[in-house]
Design an enzyme around this catalytic site. Structure first.
Site, short mmCIF file in Angstrom:
data_model
loop_
_atom_site.label_atom_id
_atom_site.label_comp_id
_atom_site.label_asym_id
_atom_site.label_seq_id
_atom_site.Cartn_x
_atom_site.Cartn_y
_atom_site.Cartn_z
CB THR A 84 1.65 0.11 4.83
OG1 THR A 84 1.55 -0.99 3.92
CG2 THR A 84 3.05 0.10 5.43
N GLY A 85 0.14 -2.39 6.04
CA GLY A 85 0.17 -3.70 6.70
C GLY A 85 -1.23 -4.22 6.96
CB VAL A 119 -13.34 -1.91 3.55
CG1 VAL A 119 -12.63 -0.57 3.64
CG2 VAL A 119 -14.28 -1.93 2.34
CB THR A 157 -0.86 0.00 1.29
OG1 THR A 157 -1.79 -1.06 1.18
CG2 THR A 157 -1.58 1.31 1.50
C1 SD4 Z 1 -5.21 -3.21 4.03
N1 SD4 Z 1 -3.42 -1.89 4.94
O1 SD4 Z 1 -6.09 -3.25 3.17
C2 SD4 Z 1 -3.95 -2.44 3.71
C3 SD4 Z 1 -3.02 -3.36 2.99
C4 SD4 Z 1 -1.60 -3.09 3.21
O2 SD4 Z 1 0.41 -3.93 3.51
O3 SD4 Z 1 -1.15 -2.02 3.52
N2 SD4 Z 1 -0.83 -4.08 3.14
O4 SD4 Z 1 -5.30 -3.80 5.10
#
Ligand code: SD4
Length: 331
Positions: free
Chosen positions: A242-243, A220, A191
Site C-alpha cells: 500500500t502507498g 493506474v 488501500t
Molecule cells: C495506488 N497503492 O494506487 C495505491 C494507493 C494506496 O496508500 O495504497 N495508497 O498507488
C-alpha cells in the site's frame, strides 16, 4: 545459501520481472523437493490485511474458520471495505480523479498461481470479485475500463454511481486550489490488500483501491498489478503493498518480497529489504509512504513501512489484532 548467490538471485528482479521470474523458477524447481516451507502440518487459518480494517479482516477470518478457501475469504474480506461508503480510498465512496471520476483498480491471486485484475472501473464497487471472474471466466489476466465493466454486467454485477455526496464535496473543495500532493497515511486507512492462509495451508490474496486521490484521469497504480500490489507463490508465501504505487511498481515490490523469502529471508526481513530498495534509490522518500505486509507458508507474518503510522490487521484463532508496524524514517 551463500550471500553472493542470494544477491545474484534477488538482483534479477531489477532487470525485469519476466526474465527474473523464469530464472528464479529454475532455482525453485531445483530446490522444490527440499524446500522447508512445503510442510502443511499444524497450520492455523490466518487473515492479514493492510491498515486498521477491523471488520474486513474479521470477515475474512470468520470465512476461513468456516472452511472457506483462501481466495474466497480474501474477496469476502475486502468487499467489506469496497462497500464501506465512509472509506474514501477503496470502492464506493472512493475519492475521484481530478476530473471527478471514481476509478477502481483490483487484483486477486490464487494458490495455484492463477490471477485476475481490473483497472479503471467506474461503475462497479466489488472489483476484487470482478477480478476473480476475469481470472476464471476469460482467457485473460487483466481487463480495463469499459471492457471490464461490460464484462462485469454480463456476470450480473450491478451498475452504480460510485461518487458519493461526501466524496464529491471533498473533490469540489480540492478544486478550489488543486494541488496534487498525496498525503502520507491518509486518515490512517487506505488501500486494502489482504492475504489469507486457509485450513489446507493454501495462500491467496486480494488487493483493491480507488488509487491516489485526485490522480490524473486514466492513472493506474500498483494495486491491480500482479507482482507489484500483490504476489502469491503458494510454495513460499505472499505479499501486498500500500502507498505510493509508482514507487512500488518501479521495484516490483510484492514479487520482490516473495523472491526474497524464497531465498531464505523471513517475511519481516523481506519487507524491510523491499522498503530499503525504494529509499536507497529515491531521496524523495520523505514525501511518500510505502508499506508492505507478507506471510510465508508457515503462517509467519512480517510488515515494514517508510513512515510511522502504518498498521495491519491479523486474525488468528478468533482474535483480530491491530498491529503497529516498525518504520524506516526515524530521523
Ligand atoms: C495506488 N497503492 O494506487 C495505491 C494507493 C494506496 O496508500 O495504497 N495508497 O498507488
Amino acid at each position: 545459501m551463500k550471500r553472493r548467490k542470494f544477491i545474484k538471485n534477488t538482483s534479477l528482479t531489477s532487470i525485469g520481472l519476466a526474465i527474473g521470474a523464469s530464472v528464479l523458477n529454475c532455482e525453485e524447481n531445483k530446490n522444490k523437493k527440499s524446500h522447508p516451507m512445503t510442510s502443511t502440518k499444524n497450520r492455523v487459518p490466518k487473515a492479514i490485511c493492510t491498515w486498521g480494517f477491523v471488520n474486513a479482516n474479521a470477515r475474512a477470518g470468520e470465512e476461513l474458520s468456516k472452511g472457506t478457501k483462501a481466495l474466497d475469504a480474501s474477496i469476502a474480506g475486502v468487499a467489506v471495505e469496497e462497500e464501506n461508503l465512509k472509506n474514501t480510498t477503496v470502492g464506493k465512496g472512493g475519492a475521484p480523479d481530478r476530473e471527478g471520476n471514481v476509478t477502481l483498480d483490483a487484483c486477486v491471486m490464487d494458490s495455484n498461481g492463477d490471477c485476475g485484475a481490473v483497472v479503471c472501473v467506474e461503475n462497479i464497487a466489488n472489483v476484487a470479485a470482478l477480478a476473480k471472474h476475469v481470472m476464471e471466466d476469460t482467457p485473460h489476466v487483466m481487463l480495463a475500463g469499459e471492457g471490464a465493466e461490460e464484462f462485469g454486467y454480463s456476470k450480473g454485477f450491478e451498475k452504480e454511481n460510485l461518487l458519493t455526496e461526501d466524496s464529491k464535496k471533498a473533490w469540489e473543495e480540492w478544486k478550489q486550489s488543486p494541488e496534487y500532493k498525496p498525503i502520507i497515511n491518509i486518515e490512517n486507512h487506505d488501500t486494502i490488500g489482504m492475504l489469507c492462509i486457509d485450513k489446507d495451508g493454501d495462500i491467496a490474496g486480494a488487493c483493491t483501491t480507488s488509487g491516489l486521490s485526485y490522480k490524473m484521469k486514466g492513472r493506474v497504480g500498483d494495486s491491480p498489478i500482479i507482482g507489484s500490489g500483490l504476489f502469491i507463490d503458494n510454495e513460499i508465501g505472499g505479499a501486498v503493498a500500500t502507498g505510493m504505487g509508482e514507487e512500488v511498481m518501479k521495484t516490483v515490490g510484492s514479487f520482490l518480497i516473495v523472491e526474497l523469502m524464497r531465498n531464505g529471508m523471513s517475511p519481516q526481513e523481506a519487507c524491510e529489504e523491499a522498503v530499503h530498495r525504494i529509499v536507497t534509490k529515491n531521496d524523495r522518500y520523505k514525501d511518500f509512504q510505502i508499506a508492505y505486509i507478507a506471510m510465508d507458508k508457515t503462517g509467519e507474518v512480517g510488515a515494514y513501512c517508510i513512515h510511522e503510522g502504518f498498521t495491519y490487521m491479523r486474525y488468528e484463532n478468533g482474535i483480530n489484532d491491530n498491529v503497529k508496524v516498525d518504520f524506516y524514517n526515524k530521523a
